[in-house]
Design an enzyme around this catalytic site. Structure first.
Site, short mmCIF file in Angstrom:
data_model
loop_
_atom_site.label_atom_id
_atom_site.label_comp_id
_atom_site.label_asym_id
_atom_site.label_seq_id
_atom_site.Cartn_x
_atom_site.Cartn_y
_atom_site.Cartn_z
N TYR A 138 17.65 54.34 55.05
CA TYR A 138 17.68 55.76 54.65
C TYR A 138 18.99 56.09 53.93
O TYR A 138 19.67 57.05 54.27
CB TYR A 138 17.49 56.62 55.89
CG TYR A 138 17.14 58.08 55.63
CD1 TYR A 138 16.57 58.49 54.43
CD2 TYR A 138 17.39 59.04 56.60
CE1 TYR A 138 16.25 59.82 54.20
CE2 TYR A 138 17.07 60.37 56.39
CZ TYR A 138 16.50 60.75 55.20
OH TYR A 138 16.18 62.07 54.97
N LEU A 173 30.38 45.69 63.68
CA LEU A 173 30.09 47.02 64.22
C LEU A 173 29.53 47.87 63.11
O LEU A 173 30.11 47.97 62.03
CB LEU A 173 31.37 47.67 64.78
CG LEU A 173 31.26 49.15 65.18
CD1 LEU A 173 30.32 49.32 66.36
CD2 LEU A 173 32.64 49.73 65.49
N ASP A 174 28.38 48.51 63.37
CA ASP A 174 27.75 49.42 62.40
C ASP A 174 27.79 50.83 62.98
O ASP A 174 27.09 51.14 63.94
CB ASP A 174 26.30 48.98 62.14
CG ASP A 174 25.65 49.75 60.99
OD1 ASP A 174 26.13 50.86 60.67
OD2 ASP A 174 24.66 49.25 60.43
N GLY A 176 26.80 54.41 62.89
CA GLY A 176 25.71 55.16 62.29
C GLY A 176 24.66 54.21 61.76
O GLY A 176 24.31 54.22 60.59
N GLY A 180 18.68 50.21 61.97
CA GLY A 180 19.13 48.83 62.03
C GLY A 180 18.85 48.01 60.78
O GLY A 180 18.86 46.78 60.84
N THR A 198 24.24 55.06 67.14
CA THR A 198 23.51 56.14 66.48
C THR A 198 23.38 57.31 67.45
O THR A 198 23.43 57.13 68.67
CB THR A 198 22.10 55.67 66.05
OG1 THR A 198 21.37 56.79 65.51
CG2 THR A 198 21.31 55.11 67.22
N GLU A 202 15.28 58.28 68.64
CA GLU A 202 14.15 57.64 67.97
C GLU A 202 14.61 56.37 67.26
O GLU A 202 13.95 55.33 67.32
CB GLU A 202 13.53 58.60 66.97
CG GLU A 202 12.79 59.77 67.60
CD GLU A 202 11.41 59.39 68.11
OE1 GLU A 202 10.83 58.42 67.58
OE2 GLU A 202 10.91 60.05 69.03
N GLN A 203 15.74 56.44 66.56
CA GLN A 203 16.24 55.27 65.84
C GLN A 203 16.60 54.14 66.80
O GLN A 203 16.22 52.98 66.59
CB GLN A 203 17.47 55.66 65.01
CG GLN A 203 17.16 56.52 63.80
CD GLN A 203 18.42 56.89 63.02
OE1 GLN A 203 19.53 56.85 63.56
NE2 GLN A 203 18.25 57.24 61.77
N CYS A 357 18.06 67.36 45.56
CA CYS A 357 19.13 66.36 45.64
C CYS A 357 19.05 65.38 44.48
O CYS A 357 20.09 64.96 43.94
CB CYS A 357 19.06 65.63 46.98
SG CYS A 357 19.54 66.64 48.40
#
Length: 387
Positions: A138, A173-174, A176, A180, A198, A202-203, A357
């Protein structure tokens, strides 16, 4: 028809002073009221004029949700409107209060940080799966050599891996992590172990279920709660939610978690002017408490924490990405609307978000930056790895 009705109808058709004023402004952007070009606006009620002139994009956007005006190509309408900087020419009181909120309030406290997860990212995994690529990426794709959304997103993910110089066994390390997408790609193609955080339930649930076979860990927590030491850190499309009062804290947390010889890549949408305030319509309907950073604000936050090794702008690619999402969304709408109980107002809201956008990125009013940062400078200098 009675004389009274004829009189009332004729009054409604008479152009008002406000109408003349709006038509004058729109003419500067080559937009006509009642014209027949794809970007010309068709008004269904005269109150649209007052809403737009008095409340800016919040009034204009809410009038669109109400069905009070139409345009065949929202992206082209906003491209022309923003290219002509009409949003800067029409000053309304709402902008003042938005400026006050952003300047004097911390809208992204630890308690408020969860609001965007609940309001936006928790719309449902099925909803986003219908709009995004197969990994549910996203963020902006990289379209230099891509001819599809899937290819553009994979090109972006691989470019980040190479910019970070990922190698098997590294710990990543991610911040946000979304669903995945980057973590899974990096694990599958570069052999890393990754931890992602996160604020979307839901994610986290979807990613943990899908990637059980990979060395990935998904944590439901705010970035301010992150601990540990990592060889590499990445944050892709999350910094827009940090807020100007917390950017320094974000950098300090990242610095404390990054090994001295490590690298961090920060991927974020950005604004051209430090003083600009968040768009009130997007803040209310799409991204609560969002706050795009400027180059200067990111630089201020990095000051004393990181050496800026590389800065790459490919903001024009978000135009193509948003149009691809809009195609997927509109194609899937007949199936997902009844299943997810979404109504026509939601349809108009979501397309207004995507296409306004797209117009903003096309007009180059907003950017996409990838910053490569190191704690103390890469010995001998950093070489960009994007080709």
């Amino acid at each position: 028809m009675s004389e009274e009705l004829i009189s009332r109808d004729s009054k409604q058709q008479q152009p008002t002073h406000l109408g003349h004023e709006l038509e004058k402004w729109l003419a500067l952007a080559d937009i006509q009221v009642g014209g027949d070009r794809p970007w010309d606006i068709r008004l269904k009620t005269p109150r649209v004029l007052e809403q737009a002139m008095s409340r800016g994009n919040l009034g204009l956007g809410e009038a669109y949700l109400d069905g009070d005006w139409e345009v065949d190509r929202l992206d082209e309408f906003f491209y022309r409107l923003l290219l002509a900087r009409l949003d800067e020419k029409v000053v309304h009181s709402g902008l003042f209060w938005q400026l006050v909120r952003c300047r004097f309030m911390n809208l992204q406290t630890l308690q408020r940080a969860w609001q965007v997860g609940e309001a936006h990212y928790d719309l449902g995994n099925e909803f986003y799966a219908a709009m995004l690529d197969s990994r549910l990426t996203y963020t902006c794709g990289y379209w230099q050599e891509a001819d599809s959304l899937e290819a553009a997103q994979e090109a972006k993910l691989d470019m980040i891996c190479r910019k970070l110089g990922l190698e098997p066994g590294m710990k990543l390390l991610d911040i946000g992590c979304g669903w995945g997408s980057f973590m899974s790609y990096a694990a599958e193609h570069y052999g890393v172990e990754a931890t992602g955080v996160t604020v979307s339930r839901e994610q986290a649930a979807w990613a943990a279920e899908r990637y059980q076979q990979l060395p990935l860990k998904f944590l439901l927590q705010d970035y301010r709660q992150v601990e540990g030491q990592y060889d590499r850190i990445v944050s892709i499309g999350m910094f827009e939610h940090v807020g100007r009062k917390n950017m320094q804290t974000f950098m300090e947390v990242a610095r404390s978690c990054l090994k001295p010889e490590g690298l961090m890549l920060l991927h974020t949408i950005g604004k051209n002017k430090r003083a600009n305030t968040p768009d009130p319509w997007l803040d209310k309907y799409i991204f609560p408490n969002g706050d795009l950073p400027s180059i200067g604000q990111i630089g201020d936050a990095a000051d004393g924490n990181f050496v800026v090794e590389d800065l790459h702008n490919f903001g024009a690619d978000y135009d193509k990405t948003l149009l691809a999402w809009d195609i997927n969304f509109t194609r899937a709408w007949p199936e997902i609307a009844p299943k997810l109980k979404l109504d026509e107002r939601f349809y108009r809201m979501w397309r207004y978000y995507l296409l306004s956008c797209a117009g903003a990125f096309r007009a180059r009013r907003v950017q996409v930056w990838q910053w490569v940062l190191s704690p103390q400078g890469v010995p001998g200098g950093y070489q960009r790895l994007q080709g």
